[in-house]
Design an enzyme around this catalytic site. Structure first.
Site, PDB file in Angstrom:
ATOM      1  N   TYR A  39      12.815 -35.008 -13.526  1.00  0.00           N
ATOM      2  CA  TYR A  39      12.406 -36.017 -14.512  1.00  0.00           C
ATOM      3  C   TYR A  39      13.346 -35.953 -15.706  1.00  0.00           C
ATOM      4  CZ  TYR A  39       9.618 -38.372 -18.099  1.00  0.00           C
ATOM      5  OH  TYR A  39       9.190 -39.214 -19.091  1.00  0.00           O
ATOM      6  N   GLU A  75      13.737 -44.068 -19.035  1.00  0.00           N
ATOM      7  CA  GLU A  75      13.210 -42.991 -18.195  1.00  0.00           C
ATOM      8  C   GLU A  75      13.745 -43.092 -16.771  1.00  0.00           C
ATOM      9  OE1 GLU A  75       8.718 -41.695 -18.012  1.00  0.00           O
ATOM     10  OE2 GLU A  75       9.047 -43.146 -16.427  1.00  0.00           O
TER      11      GLU A  75
END
Lengths: 288, 385
Positions: free
Chosen positions: B101, B189
Site C-alpha cells: 500500500y 493512492e
C-alpha cells in the site's frame, strides 16, 4: 482587555481597493480600529475613504512607512497565497486571512512558511477577530457583541455571530472573539487560542464553537482536561450531517470514522466542558 | 472531486508509475476487443466511485476474450451501492507475488502532506489502521521542499521491501508525489502496488481525490467529474453558487453560513423534526439566490415546511425580507414558510414577512419549534397560498 488585537493594533488591509476590502475597511474604521494603511499593487500613492487610508504598492513599503504590526487579507483566492507570503516576508506578526476557497496545497505551503518566519496566521476562510470596544480586525458586525470577560473561539462565521448576539441579549460580553476559520488547513487551531485565553487575565471563561470534520475539538478537549483552569462551554454543529459530504466549509466533512460531532461532544464532556444542545443555550451555561 | 480508477491510473502513468496494459470500455464488445488486443487473461473492473467493488462482484477475471465479453455484459448491467456501472476497465491480469500500500494525503493536524505505506496492501487502509496501526508507516513531507530521496528509501526499508526494489519504489513514490502536487490532489493512492512474479512493481489499482478549490487550475481534470455520484439538485445548486446537500427529512432549510446551517439542522432534530437538506445561501441572501435556493428545496417532494434562518449581520434584515418576498412571489410555494431574521433592521424585516402571511420567529428555538409544528400540519397560521 483582549488577546491578539487591541488598541495598539496597527493594521494594514491587503486588497483594500477591492469591493469587499473597501467595504470592510470602512466598517473597521467606524468601529475604531487603527488602520494605518492599505495595500494594492499598482495603486500606491492613492488614498481611499476620503483620504483616511493611504494605499501602498507592497506590504514591505507599507510597514516601513507606518510601522504596521497586523495585516488583514481580502485578496481573492487565486492571489491570496502570494499575499500571505508577502505579509510574512514584510515582518508582519499577525496575519488574518478572510479569503475563502484557497487551494489546500497553497495553504500548506503558506502556513509552513509563516510558521518558519515566526508570524501567526488566523484563517483563512474566517470572520477574523473582534475585541469588543477595542478593535475589530475582520468582518464580524461590531454591534452584536459587548465588552466582557468571555473568550470566544470558533470555526464558523454566522454561527459565531449567533452566539455573540445571544450572549449580548443575556448581558454577557466577550474579551475577544477569534474566528479561526472553516478550512482543513488553518493558521491557528483551537488549542493555541485556548492557551492565549488561559493566559489572559481579563478572560474568565471560554466559549468554543466547533463543527464536524478533523480532530481539532478532540485535541482541544485534551488540552482543556490537562492544562486549563478556566471553565469552557462548547457547541458542536453538524450532529445531523451525513458522512462523506462537505457541509459548506471545506473542512466540515466526516471522513471514515473521523470528524463525527458525537465523538467531539463526548471528548469535550469528558474534559469537563459543558456542551450546549443549541447555540441559544450557551449564555445559560456561562457562569453569570 | 473523486476520479475513477482508470483516470487516476492514467495520471499516475504520466508521472512514470507503471500501470497494467489496458483500456476503458463502455460496451461489452469493446471489452472483448481490448481483451483480444491484450492477448492474455484480463481483469474486468467496474468503474464506480464507491468502495467494495470486488465484494459486490464488480471485479472479475476473464480467461478469454469471449469470457471478457460475457463478464463485461454482466458488470455493465450492475448497480453498485446505487451507482450505475457505465464503464469497465479491461486490464492485463498480473501474476502477483506481493501487495503493498502507498498513498499521499494531506494531514490536517500537521498541515503537511503525509506519505503512508504498508507491507499489507490490497485491503482497506482504514481496516489496517484499525487492526494493526503499527503496520502503517507515515512520513510527513515538507510542502515547501517536496519528497526527498532519503524519505522514499526510508519508507521502502520500513515496509521491509527487499533492497533490489528500492530504486523502483523510489521512482513510484516520486511519481505519486508529482501526481499529487501537480493535480492538486487531496488523496493519491495506489492500493495495491504489486510485485509481480517477474519482479516488476505495478500500480494495480489507483484512486485520486482532487481539491475542489484548486480545479480552476485544472480545467482538463475538472471535466472528468462524474455527475452520477451527485444528486441532480446538488448539481443545480452549484450553478447558483449555493452549497446544498439533500437529506431525508421533511423540513427544508435555508440559512446563511455553513456552521449556522448545520446548527439549524441540528436544532430541528432536537425539537422532533428532520432536516430535508443542508443549504448555505451565502452572504447577502439576494432575491435571485433565495429564489434559486427555494426552487431547489421545493423539488424535494418530502418537504412539508421551509425554515429560513438568516443572521443578517451587515446585510440589513429588511433587504433580506424583501429578497425572500420577491422569491416567494416568483416560486409560489404551497407549504408553510417559517422565517427568522436577525440583525440590523430585523424588526422591519419581520413586519414585512408578517404582512405577507409568513410565520415569523425571533429566536432559533422559536423558529425550530414553529417549523416542526408547521411540517406536522399543526399550524393553521398562514399556510401559504
Amino acid at each position: 482587555m483582549s488577546i491578539l488585537v487591541n488598541k495598539n493594533t496597527r493594521l494594514i488591509v491587503q486588497g483594500v481597493t477591492g469591493h469587499e476590502g473597501l467595504f470592510h475597511t470602512q466598517q473597521m474604521l467606524t468601529y475604531g480600529t487603527n488602520i494605518v494603511a492599505g495595500v494594492t499593487p499598482g495603486k500606491g500613492g492613492e488614498w481611499v475613504l476620503n483620504g483616511k487610508v493611504p494605499v501602498f504598492d507592497s506590504v514591505k513599503i507599507a510597514v516601513e512607512a507606518t510601522g504596521a504590526n497586523t495585516s488583514i487579507i481580502f485578496v481573492p483566492a487565486r492571489a491570496a497565497p502570494d499575499a500571505l507570503f508577502e505579509a510574512a516576508d514584510a515582518g508582519i506578526g499577525l496575519i488574518v486571512c478572510i479569503t475563502e476557497g484557497i487551494p489546500i496545497l497553497d495553504m500548506m505551503q503558506a502556513k509552513n512558511y509563516i510558521n518558519q518566519k515566526g508570524a501567526r496566521l488566523i484563517g483563512p476562510n474566517c470572520p477574523g477577530l473582534l475585541s469588543p470596544g477595542e478593535a475589530k480586525v475582520g468582518i464580524i458586525q461590531g454591534d452584536i457583541a459587548i465588552p466582557g470577560n468571555v473568550g470566544v473561539v470558533s470555526r464558523s462565521g454566522t454561527l459565531t455571530y449567533e452566539v455573540l448576539y445571544a450572549m449580548k441579549l443575556a448581558g454577557i460580553g466577550s474579551s475577544t472573539c477569534v474566528g479561526i476559520g472553516g478550512d482543513p488547513i488553518k493558521g491557528t487551531e483551537f488549542i493555541e487560542v485556548l492557551e492565549l485565553f488561559e493566559a489572559d487575565p481579563h478572560t474568565d471563561q471560554v466559549v468554543l464553537i466547533g463543527e464536524i470534520g478533523g480532530s481539532d475539538e478532540e485535541k482541544a478537549a485534551e488540552y482543556i482536561a490537562n492544562e486549563m483552569t478556566k471553565p469552557v462551554v462548547a457547541f458542536i454543529a453538524g450532529q445531523t450531517a451525513p458522512p462523506g459530504k462537505r457541509m459548506g466549509h471545506a473542512g466540515a466533512i466526516i471522513e471514515g470514522s473521523e470528524g463525527l460531532a458525537a465523538d467531539k461532544i463526548k471528548a469535550l464532556q469528558r474534559a469537563g466542558v459543558r456542551v450546549a444542545k443549541h447555540p441559544e443555550e450557551i449564555p445559560h451555561l456561562l457562569i453569570g | 472531486m473523486k476520479l475513477h480508477e482508470y483516470q487516476s491510473k492514467q495520471i499516475f502513468s504520466k508521472f512514470g508509475v507503471t500501470i497494467p496494459k489496458g483500456r476503458v470500455a463502455a460496451t461489452a464488445s469493446e471489452a472483448k476487443q481490448i481483451a483480444e488486443e491484450l492477448g492474455s487473461r484480463v481483469v474486468i473492473k467496474s468503474q464506480v466511485l464507491v468502495g467494495g467493488r470486488g465484494k459486490a462482484g464488480g471485479i472479475r477475471l476473464a480467461k478469454s476474450p469471449k469470457e471478457a465479453e460475457d463478464l463485461a455484459t454482466q458488470i455493465l448491467a450492475m448497480e453498485i451501492k446505487n451507482l450505475p456501472v457505465r464503464k469497465v476497465l479491461v486490464d492485463e491480469a498480473a501474476n502477483i507475488d506481493k501487495e503493498i500500500y502507498i498513498a499521499i494525503t494531506n494531514d490536517r493536524a500537521e498541515s503537511k502532506p503525509v506519505m503512508m505505506a504498508s507491507s499489507e496492501g490490497g485491503i482497506d487502509i482504514e481496516e489496517i489502521a484499525h487492526r494493526s496501526p503499527e503496520k502503517i508507516i507515515k512520513v510527513h513531507i515538507d510542502p515547501l521542499l517536496g519528497l526527498r530521496n532519503y524519505q522514499a528509501r526510508d519508507i521502502a526499508a520500513s515496509i521491509d521491501l527487499p533492497r533490489e526494489y528500492w530504486r523502483a519504489f523510489g521512482g513510484i513514490a516520486h511519481g505519486l508525489w508529482e501526481a499529487y502536487i501537480q493535480c492538486d490532489a487531496t488523496l493519491a493512492e495506489i492500493n495495491p502496488l504489486v510485485i509481480t512474479s517477474d519482479k516488476r512493481l505495478i500500480a494495480l489499482d489507483g484512486k485520486m481525490v482532487l481539491d475542489d478549490n484548486a480545479l480552476f487550475r485544472h480545467p482538463d481534470l475538472a471535466e472528468m467529474r462524474d455527475l452520477d455520484v451527485e444528486d441532480p439538485s446538488e448539481i443545480e445548486a452549484r450553478k447558483y453558487g449555493l452549497s446544498y446537500i439533500k437529506l431525508d427529512g421533511e423540513i427544508g432549510c435555508m440559512v446563511n453560513g455553513a456552521g449556522l446551517a448545520m446548527a439549524t439542522m441540528d436544532i430541528i432534530k432536537l425539537y422532533g423534526g428532520q432536516p430535508a437538506n443542508f443549504l448555505d445561501v451565502g452572504g447577502g441572501a439576494s432575491a435571485e439566490k433565495v429564489a434559486a435556493a427555494l426552487r431547489i428545496i421545493l423539488t424535494d417532494p418530502n418537504v412539508k415546511a421551509v425554515l429560513f434562518n438568516i443572521f443578517g449581520g451587515i446585510t440589513r434584515g429588511d433587504e433580506v425580507a424583501r429578497g425572500i418576498l420577491s422569491a416567494l412571489a416568483e416560486v409560489k410555494p404551497r407549504i408553510p414558510m417559517v422565517a427568522r431574521i436577525v440583525g440590523t433592521n430585523a424588526e422591519e424585516g419581520r413586519r414585512l414577512l408578517n404582512d405577507a402571511h409568513m410565520i415569523t420567529a425571533s429566536t432559533l428555538v422559536d423558529a425550530a419549534q414553529k417549523a416542526v409544528n408547521a411540517a406536522k400540519g399543526g399550524s393553521d397560521e398562514h399556510p401559504g397560498q
